[in-house]
Design an enzyme around this catalytic site. Structure first.
Site, PDB file in Angstrom:
ATOM      1  N   HIS A 135      35.183  -0.392  60.476  1.00  0.00           N
ATOM      2  CA  HIS A 135      36.040  -1.463  59.953  1.00  0.00           C
ATOM      3  C   HIS A 135      35.253  -2.759  59.774  1.00  0.00           C
ATOM      4  CE1 HIS A 135      39.922  -3.573  59.410  1.00  0.00           C
ATOM      5  NE2 HIS A 135      39.267  -4.588  59.958  1.00  0.00           N
ATOM      6  N   GLU A 136      34.558  -3.163  60.830  1.00  0.00           N
ATOM      7  CA  GLU A 136      33.781  -4.401  60.753  1.00  0.00           C
ATOM      8  C   GLU A 136      32.599  -4.259  59.803  1.00  0.00           C
ATOM      9  OE1 GLU A 136      34.948  -7.092  61.967  1.00  0.00           O
ATOM     10  OE2 GLU A 136      36.595  -6.049  62.968  1.00  0.00           O
TER      11      GLU A 136
ATOM     12  N   HIS B 230      33.739  -5.218  56.310  1.00  0.00           N
ATOM     13  CA  HIS B 230      33.715  -6.674  56.115  1.00  0.00           C
ATOM     14  C   HIS B 230      32.272  -7.172  55.942  1.00  0.00           C
ATOM     15  CE1 HIS B 230      37.904  -6.949  56.914  1.00  0.00           C
ATOM     16  NE2 HIS B 230      37.828  -6.757  58.222  1.00  0.00           N
TER      17      HIS B 230
END
Length: 352
Positions: A17-18, A21
């Site tokens: 997820h990170e 980003h």
């Protein structure tokens, strides 16, 4: 062992997820100050270029800290200095990477099967009352049940079970056309099977072999189906069809993964079952994270759109501190909710 595996799964999902980003922010030349796995004091960190990479001690969460994301910054490469569409893509990327992780897990899982069941009717039990000129026929493919699409064979039982009346609005694909069967009565009948009386709808469904195309198709449809299951679960929660007591947090999910592994017939079956759970959790996280709730990426995207529209109408920049206050309050409420669910899960484990 399975508890450690469950924690590892959460770690991988947080990381991907990170990473979403991070990679999109880097692609748009937005300054990333820190890329961290987990929360709390740092166990390990290293600075590479302008970014500090760290692993922290509390195995929950993680973050990609971009310049100006939660405050004002004069840096021309800050998050707030980027155009609105770039900021939106950076925010969406986390959920997109979770969805992609789930999809890859499903592809790996389905690569091990021999074939797939389909929602196409190939035959009926002897004497099945559902077969008729005005009812179901051999060759029909169930397309929707009560307005919900049938993506997979497993959807049939799931969607039928959500309606207790025994009367359904069906749509079937027949000879290339969609045929509606309004107010169609479907109840389970008693049939003899292997010398025993069983209750069935009386339908035999088809199957298709495994190849690259069917693996990819069924992986994609399963991922889409999980998105739909999340949406239906949220609807059930809001309408009171299910209770908040049925919700599980990180502790409950870890417990489910551990129980699934321990109750599987062997290590190979455990690996397959846990792979499906990992895919389900990954897609679930992708959907939930895009909900328009403060502190989540969906909330940030929502305020990004509202701010953009307001600035176009008012022709002046809105101070980002007001949005930050809302996200801070949202984060506090979110953490309190997670704590509540966690204590509830611990109570179930102790009580069970």
């Amino acid at each position: 062992m399975y508890i450690l595996l469950a924690i590892l799964i959460f770690g991988v999902l947080i990381f991907t997820h990170e990473l979403g980003h991070f990679l999109v922010a880097k692609a748009f030349h937005v300054r990333v100050n820190e890329f961290a796995l987990f929360m709390g004091p740092a166990l390990w960190k290293r600075e590479v270029g302008e970014t500090t990479y760290s692993i922290r001690c509390i195995p929950i969460g993680g973050y990609c800290a971009m310049e100006g994301e939660d405050g004002e910054s004069d840096d021309p490469r800050s998050f707030t200095a980027a155009s609105a569409w770039k900021r939106a893509l950076i925010l969406v990327a986390g959920a997109a990477f979770n969805f992609l992780t789930g999809l890859i897990a499903l592809v790996i899982l389905y690569s091990t099967v021999f074939g797939f069941s389909t929602p196409q009717i190939v035959d009926f039990y002897e004497g099945c009352p559902l077969e008729s000129e005005s009812g179901l026929q051999v060759g029909d493919t169930l397309y929707s049940i009560d307005g919900e699409r049938v993506y997979l064979y497993s959807d049939v039982s799931m969607l039928l079970s959500r309606n207790s009346t025994g009367v359904y609005d069906l749509v079937v694909r027949r000879d290339g056309k969609l045929v509606e069967l309004k107010d169609f009565e479907m109840t389970q009948q008693a049939y003899e099977e292997n010398g025993q009386t069983v209750y069935r709808y009386g339908l035999y469904f088809g199957s298709e072999g495994k190849n690259v195309g069917t693996v990819l198709k069924n992986s994609w449809l399963t991922a889409v189906d999980i998105v739909r299951i999340v949406r239906m679960s949220l609807q059930d929660l809001v309408t009171g069809f299910v209770s908040i007591d049925e919700m599980s947090g990180p502790v409950g999910i870890v417990s489910v993964i551990a129980d699934t592994g321990e109750q599987s017939e062997n290590a190979a079956a455990a690996a397959l079952n846990i792979t499906y759970l990992a895919a389900f959790i990954a897609v679930n996280l992708a959907v939930v994270n895009l909900l328009p709730i403060p502190a989540l990426d969906g909330g940030r995207i929502f305020f990004l759109i509202v701010t953009w529209v307001a600035e176009k109408l008012l022709r002046r920049k809105i101070d980002p501190k007001y949005e930050n206050y809302i996200h801070a309050a949202g984060m506090i409420l979110l953490l309190l909710f997670i704590a509540f669910i966690t204590f509830k899960d611990i109570g179930k484990l102790i009580g069970g």
